[in-house]
Enzyme design. Structure first.
Site, PDB file in Angstrom:
ATOM      1  CG  PHE A 154      39.206  49.414  42.761  1.00 17.16           C
ATOM      2  CD1 PHE A 154      38.035  50.036  43.402  1.00 17.16           C
ATOM      3  CD2 PHE A 154      39.446  48.793  42.356  1.00 17.16           C
ATOM      4  CE1 PHE A 154      36.804  49.800  42.634  1.00 17.16           C
ATOM      5  CE2 PHE A 154      38.370  48.877  40.911  1.00 17.16           C
ATOM      6  CZ  PHE A 154      37.146  48.921  41.315  1.00 17.16           C
ATOM      7  CG  ASP A 239      44.598  43.786  43.969  1.00 16.81           C
ATOM      8  OD1 ASP A 239      44.579  42.915  42.117  1.00 16.81           O
ATOM      9  OD2 ASP A 239      43.776  44.082  43.830  1.00 16.81           O
ATOM     10  CE  LYS A 268      42.104  46.942  36.293  1.00 18.68           C
ATOM     11  NZ  LYS A 268      40.768  46.871  35.718  1.00 18.68           N
TER      12      LYS A 268
END
Length: 416
Positions: A154, A239, A268
């Site tokens: 994801f 990632d 984030k």
């Protein structure tokens, strides 16, 4: 009619304003299925609803709130910079961007950084860099560069990114998708090597898969990936949008195996829970492929984002939050495992990124999260079978105890 009577009549004629839940349902796209709660403020590891009830945040916005809600140091950095200069675009230099990039590169050991906003933008930047590097440096024939990804990945919601997802719902109705991607099983280093061709530019991999259900690869996997990518002249791009900046008990999740990638995506937590900040970092020859006009972002690297990102990195060091995540995460894992409830089939994770696998024959993970909400704990399920426990890194030991006790009560409530 008396004044009191007129006031009473008026009260009866004024309609009750619609609730925020009804307004969202009426005017918003239905692309989320939130828990039925309206939050109004947050402080540290706590959230508060519109009735004033307090909840423990065991999700921290998918790691975006790693520093807790409204951390005073970060709020001060935000407000002070907003009062001076917020956005200029990269058409000009500012006094905030350079120090932020220097701190980010020195902490991660990467040569250069390219700031963006969302994690998906950082991944899209990584894709562009890898392809151009393949053509200009590796001399892959134009238009034939291939990027390998891991099944269960994801990386965001852009059409390019969902195009290489293995989750059917993420792809349904959004094609046609960009070519040039192929998937290999996550955690299987020999499968990666078998998939590499002379046209392979990069392998993009999450060191721990978050949305797939907090999936931790076998020990030695990342080190094997590093060796394979080096030997085949393929870029290893980690990632770490969700796992980076202390979440797993190391600054980067790839640090657990002493692996240094060729490229790295962060996001984030980089925005301190206050605004979107992300970055693609890479070694010199990869980042050198970008020349003026190749790539950019109106808001990427704006002075407000740079000030908050810089303050977040300093705070991460000053409050020893990486070490704290390692210690508190080990405690959280042990306490959840000690529940020993038959509904829990597995507890996995690293640091303060923990997934609790729920037997679907007992209940859905969504039902467990709803029961947790009634116990004063907020989190979200992933893939219908996993309850995520990923609180802010500032969480205290007694708060962990409260969350675990609430989970035990929630499971008993569902059984009853």
């Amino acid at each position: 009619m008396t004044t009191a009577a007129r006031a009473a009549a008026l009260r009866h004629t004024v309609p009750t304003p619609p609730s925020p839940l009804h307004l969202e349902a009426a005017y918003g796209a239905h692309n989320y299925h939130p828990l039925p709660i309206v939050l109004t403020r947050g402080a540290g590891a706590y959230l508060f609803d519109d009735a004033g009830r307090r909840y423990l945040d065991m999700m921290s916005a998918y790691s975006a709130v790693s520093f807790g809600h409204s951390h005073p140091v970060l709020v001060q950095a935000l407000t002070e910079q907003a009062g001076r200069l917020a956005v200029t675009s990269r058409a000009f230099h500012t006094d905030r961007l350079g120090p932020f990039l220097q701190k980010l590169c020195r902490m991660t050991g990467m040569a250069r950084a390219l700031p963006m906003n969302s994690g998906a933008e950082a991944v899209e930047t990584a894709i562009k860099a890898a392809r151009k590097w393949a053509y200009k440096v590796k001399h892959v024939p134009e238009g034939q560069a291939q990027i390998l990804v891991a099944e269960g990945n994801f990386a965001g919601r852009t059409t390019t990114i969902v195009g290489f997802s293995s989750e059917a719902q993420y792809r349904d109705g959004f094609g046609p998708f960009a070519p040039g991607f192929a998937s290999v099983p996550f955690g299987d280093a020999p499968a990666l090597e078998a998939a590499i061709t002379p046209h392979t530019a990069a392998f993009i991999v999450e060191p721990i898969q978050g949305e797939a259900g907090i999936v931790v690869p076998p020990a030695g996997y990342l080190a094997a990936v590093r060796e394979i990518c080096t030997r085949h002249n393929v870029l290893m791009i980690c990632d770490e949008v969700q796992t980076g900046l202390g979440r797993t008990g190391a600054l980067l999740a790839c640090d657990h195996e002493g692996v240094k990638p060729d490229g790295l995506t962060l996001g984030k937590a980089l925005g301190g829970g206050l605004l979107p900040v992300s970055a693609f970092l890479a070694r010199d020859d990869v980042m050198a492929q970008f020349t003026p006009g190749d790539h950019g972002s109106t808001f990427g690297g704006n002075p407000l984002a740079a000030a908050v990102g810089h303050a977040a990195l300093l705070l991460l060091e000053r409050e020893h939050l990486v070490q704290r995540a390692a210690e508190q995460g080990a405690y959280l894992m042990a306490q959840v495992q000690a529940i020993a409830h038959p509904a829990i089939t597995e507890v996995r994770g690293r640091g303060l990124l923990v997934g609790v696998e729920i037997d679907p024959a007992f209940a859905s993970a969504r039902a467990v999260c709803e029961a947790l909400m009634h116990e004063g704990v907020l989190t979200k399920d992933t893939h219908h079978t996993v309850v995520r426990l990923a609180p802010p890194l500032v969480i205290e030991r007694e708060q962990i105890d409260a969350a675990v006790q609430a989970l035990a009560r929630a499971l008993r409530r569902l059984k009853a």
